[in-house]
Design a protein around this motif. Structure first.
Motif: not given
Ligand SMILES: *Cc1c(COP(=O)(O)O)cnc(C)c1O
Length: 458
Positions: A263-264, A277-280, A294-297
């Motif tokens: 989980i990122v 942080i998540i695109l790679p 992949l979680i946007a908060v």
């Protein structure tokens, strides 16, 4: 070492390229539309605001259509002042939660201004200098972005003019002085320096200002002052491109820890530290069959992904920008005054929106009091006082770690700690005094704001 806490990279191990996710998209991003003509805008339409390298990075064309974009030497030399940033294993937080999860965080508060934002301010200043720009104009809300532009402009001998939302100008004098220490000129917005500002001041000499008004002032300044260009801290594709240095470093550091995240997580205002942080890790999903979550908060007060509509909207509250397809609460919507000022935006990065629409990225919304509870738990275990924005990511990381405890699974969680909270202690004071409200977004207002938008057939 089984009890290692810090996973560090040597400067010689720093990634030398940014990752251009647009090169890996199966279909291109929806075009940006001129509201006057209803037609897609071209590079020349953006030329008054940005230098050509930035415009081409934005559109992912020419040399900038490549999957990897080399970081210019001059930018790399400045990145060295604080990069690579540390990756930390939050062992004390894990213990306090009594979770089998492994929690890692990437610490972007290690930059001189205290957040991830200089990662893009520095290349923006560099490409402007190379194009002959003498002066940058920009807006700032809480002051993180203005500080970053002030810092970056100084290194390239550019003047910087920052329009700071009046209420923040009054409430955050130390952010203002920090920008002055870096050599920038700051005015409270609305200001007497632009026609837009004078109009709002005539209505109310003590106008509190807003980010939308400050954007209008900075753009007017840009197009009316010779040798001046505009600089933006989030949302745009080139900003996310520059921020990918975060995730590229984190990939190498996770390798040193001999783990790959399940989980990122990142907080999402305009989407730039999240994208960074998540695109790679998106690349890992799109290209290598990884199944990373992949979680946007986002805050419940401005839940653009979880409650917004995927449609064409203006980027600013004054409705002066081109139309962009994004999850939006409506550009006329002014979010409640939460302390995470950097997350009070009606829209979201088009790259993040496309990935959310396609199910590559998921999103959650969290309320202000639970966010500060997570911030305090983190402060008392890991020692760093997080920015209220970053604490949204901490809240989600703790919630996932508690779920792992319930299910007994050893999940590997990585989150981005986008900044420290040393200039945000007023928010902590209000939390300790029990004065914080948990705002829910007013659905009717938002639907009214959406109904009034121009229709686009793209
Ligand atoms: C500006 C800011 C944010 C929000 O902006 P994004 O573009 O969504 O990253 C988050 N955290 C910190 C510390 C900030 O300064």
């Amino acid at each position: 070492m089984s009890d290692q806490v810090k996973y560090l990279l040597e400067e010689s191990e720093m990634p030398t390229a940014w990752y251009n996710v647009q090169a890996d998209f199966a279909t291109p991003l929806p075009p940006v539309i001129n509201p006057g003509t209803g037609q897609p805008i071209g590079p020349q339409d953006m030329a008054p605001l940005f230098p050509m390298d930035i415009i081409m990075q934005e559109a992912s064309v020419g040399p900038y259509a490549a999957q990897y974009i080399d970081i210019p030497e001059e930018v790399f030399e400045i990145y060295r002042l604080w990069r690579p940033t540390p990756l930390m294993r939050a062992r004390r937080l894990e213990k306090a939660l009594d979770t089998p999860a492994h929690i890692y965080y990437k610490y972007e508060g290690a930059s001189p201004v205290g957040s991830h934002k200089p990662n893009t301010a520095v290349p923006q200043a560099y490409y402007n200098k190379r194009a002959g720009t003498k002066r940058l104009a920009t807006e700032t809300g809480a002051g993180q972005w203005g500080s970053s532009v002030a810092f970056a402009a100084g290194y390239f001998g550019l003047e910087a003019k920052v329009y700071m939302v009046n209420i923040s100008y009054q409430q955050k004098p130390y952010r203002r002085m920090m920008m002055e220490a870096y050599g920038a000129t700051i005015v409270a917005s609305p200001s007497k320096d632009t026609a837009a500002g004078r109009k709002f001041l005539a209505e109310n000499p003590n106008h509190p200002g807003s980010l939308g008004i400050a954007i209008s002032e900075a753009m007017e300044d840009t197009v009316t002052t010779p040798d001046t260009k505009y600089s933006i801290g989030s949302v745009f594709n080139h900003v996310l491109l520059h921020q990918t240095i975060i995730g590229e470093e984190a990939l190498k550091q996770m390798e040193k820890a001999d783990e790959y995240p399940d989980i990122v997580i990142g907080c999402a205002g305009g989407g730039s530290n999240l994208g960074g942080i998540i695109l790679p890790f998106v690349r890992g999903k799109l290209k290598d069959g990884k199944t990373t979550r992949l979680i946007a908060v986002e805050p419940t007060a401005a839940p653009s992904l979880t409650k917004g509509v995927y449609t064409y909207d203006f980027g600013d509250t004054a409705q002066t920008t081109p139309l962009v397809k994004m999850y939006t609460l409506g550009s006329a919507f002014i979010p409640a005054p939460i302390h995470a000022g950097g997350l009070r935006y009606h829209g979201m990065s088009p790259i993040i929106c496309k990935l959310y629409d396609e199910g590559v990225v998921e999103a959650v919304a969290v309320a202000q009091n639970p966010v500060f509870a997570a911030a305090v738990q983190f402060t008392r275990t890991e020692g760093i006082i997080p920015a209220p924005e970053s604490a949204h990511a901490i809240r989600a990381a703790i919630d996932e770690a508690l779920k792992a405890k319930e299910s007994g699974e050893k999940k590997v969680i990585l989150f981005n700690l986008s900044g420290h909270g040393h200039f945000d202690m007023a928010g902590y004071r209000s939390y300790f005094a029990g004065e914080l409200e948990d705002y829910e977004y007013p659905a009717e207002e938002v639907h009214k704001a959406i109904a009034g938008l121009p229709k686009v057939n793209a």
